[in-house]
Write a protein that holds these residues in place. Structure first.
Motif, PDB file in Angstrom:
ATOM      1  N   ALA A   3       0.733  -1.156   0.099  1.00 15.91           N
ATOM      2  CA  ALA A   3      -0.232  -0.078  -0.075  1.00 15.91           C
ATOM      3  C   ALA A   3       0.744   1.110   0.075  1.00 15.91           C
ATOM      4  CB  ALA A   3      -0.881   0.128   1.288  1.00 15.91           C
ATOM      5  N   ASP A   4       0.436   2.537  -0.599  1.00 15.50           N
ATOM      6  CA  ASP A   4       1.055   3.529  -0.436  1.00 15.50           C
ATOM      7  C   ASP A   4       0.373   4.585   0.363  1.00 15.50           C
ATOM      8  OD1 ASP A   4       1.943   6.219  -1.145  1.00 15.50           O
ATOM      9  OD2 ASP A   4       2.234   5.846  -3.112  1.00 15.50           O
ATOM     10  N   PRO A   5       0.841   4.877   1.414  1.00 21.34           N
ATOM     11  CA  PRO A   5       0.215   5.804   2.394  1.00 21.34           C
ATOM     12  C   PRO A   5      -0.377   7.141   1.928  1.00 21.34           C
ATOM     13  CG  PRO A   5       2.533   5.990   3.063  1.00 21.34           C
ATOM     14  CD  PRO A   5       2.347   4.693   1.894  1.00 21.34           C
ATOM     15  N   CYS A  10      -5.557   3.658  -2.054  1.00 19.88           N
ATOM     16  CA  CYS A  10      -5.143   2.794  -0.629  1.00 19.88           C
ATOM     17  C   CYS A  10      -5.985   3.119   0.512  1.00 19.88           C
ATOM     18  CB  CYS A  10      -3.787   2.661  -0.714  1.00 19.88           C
ATOM     19  SG  CYS A  10      -2.681   2.173  -1.911  1.00 19.88           S
ATOM     20  N   LYS A  11      -6.169   4.522   0.892  1.00 14.85           N
ATOM     21  CA  LYS A  11      -6.794   5.007   1.834  1.00 14.85           C
ATOM     22  C   LYS A  11      -8.384   4.531   1.811  1.00 14.85           C
ATOM     23  CE  LYS A  11      -3.960   8.937   2.706  1.00 14.85           C
ATOM     24  NZ  LYS A  11      -3.802  10.352   2.665  1.00 14.85           N
ATOM     25  N   ILE A  45     -10.916  -1.525  -8.485  1.00 12.32           N
ATOM     26  CA  ILE A  45      -9.311  -1.393  -8.123  1.00 12.32           C
ATOM     27  C   ILE A  45      -8.798  -2.494  -7.613  1.00 12.32           C
ATOM     28  CG2 ILE A  45      -9.785   1.217  -7.853  1.00 12.32           C
ATOM     29  CD1 ILE A  45      -9.240   0.740  -4.744  1.00 12.32           C
ATOM     30  N   PRO A  46      -7.328  -2.821  -7.545  1.00 11.87           N
ATOM     31  CA  PRO A  46      -6.770  -4.018  -6.789  1.00 11.87           C
ATOM     32  C   PRO A  46      -6.702  -3.455  -5.431  1.00 11.87           C
ATOM     33  CG  PRO A  46      -5.223  -3.036  -8.401  1.00 11.87           C
ATOM     34  CD  PRO A  46      -6.535  -2.382  -8.676  1.00 11.87           C
ATOM     35  N   LYS A  47      -6.840  -4.233  -4.365  1.00  7.02           N
ATOM     36  CA  LYS A  47      -6.242  -3.814  -3.223  1.00  7.02           C
ATOM     37  C   LYS A  47      -4.865  -3.590  -3.041  1.00  7.02           C
ATOM     38  CE  LYS A  47     -10.238  -5.580  -0.422  1.00  7.02           C
ATOM     39  NZ  LYS A  47     -10.551  -6.378   0.671  1.00  7.02           N
ATOM     40  N   PRO A  99      -2.797   7.558  -9.201  1.00  4.63           N
ATOM     41  CA  PRO A  99      -1.671   6.615  -9.554  1.00  4.63           C
ATOM     42  C   PRO A  99      -1.705   5.348  -8.732  1.00  4.63           C
ATOM     43  CG  PRO A  99      -1.006   8.213  -7.947  1.00  4.63           C
ATOM     44  CD  PRO A  99      -2.346   8.780  -8.427  1.00  4.63           C
ATOM     45  N   HIS A 100      -2.973   4.651  -9.025  1.00  7.75           N
ATOM     46  CA  HIS A 100      -3.256   3.269  -8.555  1.00  7.75           C
ATOM     47  C   HIS A 100      -4.250   2.559  -9.664  1.00  7.75           C
ATOM     48  CE1 HIS A 100      -4.328   0.788  -4.829  1.00  7.75           C
ATOM     49  NE2 HIS A 100      -5.103   0.466  -6.033  1.00  7.75           N
ATOM     50  N   VAL A 101      -3.838   1.486 -10.302  1.00  9.37           N
ATOM     51  CA  VAL A 101      -4.491   0.990 -11.389  1.00  9.37           C
ATOM     52  C   VAL A 101      -5.788   1.000 -11.011  1.00  9.37           C
ATOM     53  CG1 VAL A 101      -4.805  -1.219 -12.624  1.00  9.37           C
ATOM     54  CG2 VAL A 101      -2.656  -0.350 -12.243  1.00  9.37           C
TER      55      VAL A 101
END
Length: 115
Positions: A3-5, A10-11, A45-47, A99-101
């Motif tokens: 995950a990217d904080p 991701c949040k 989205i993928p987790k 910036p998250h698939v």
């Protein structure tokens, strides 16, 4: 799972930001887009944090396939019966904003469609 904080998606996966969830399992999360372009507009989205499609490879084949295969069932479940679009923006030139698939799945009548 990575995950990217600083990543908004991701949040959302972590439950730090609320969303209107449509589906969730161990690998994927589906929720309504907050700025829809169609009457029904969800994001799959993928987790796992993957920034862009450039960052995918053969290890992600099954997950990407599940995302695509999930779209028709989601649209049917949400009442879309006359077609839908799948859009995956990649990178700056591809107009990727987060910036998250993520896969946009959009359906329902368009206001600018000529009848």
């Amino acid at each position: 799972m990575s995950a990217d904080p600083n990543c908004i998606f991701c949040k959302i996966v972590a439950g730090q930001i609320p969303s209107r969830k449509v589906h969730e399992d161990d690998e994927l999360l589906v929720f309504h887009d907050i700025a829809p372009w169609a009457p029904v507009h969800v994001l799959i989205i993928p987790k796992q944090h993957i920034a862009t499609m450039y960052d995918t490879d053969e290890r992600h084949t099954a997950m990407l396939g599940r995302m695509t295969a999930m779209a028709p069932k989601l649209m049917r479940d949400l009442g879309v019966t006359n077609g839908f679009r799948i859009v995956v923006n990649t990178g700056r030139d591809g107009m990727q904003e987060v910036p998250h698939v993520h896969m946009h799945v959009m359906g329902g009548p368009r206001p600018w469609t000529k009848g």
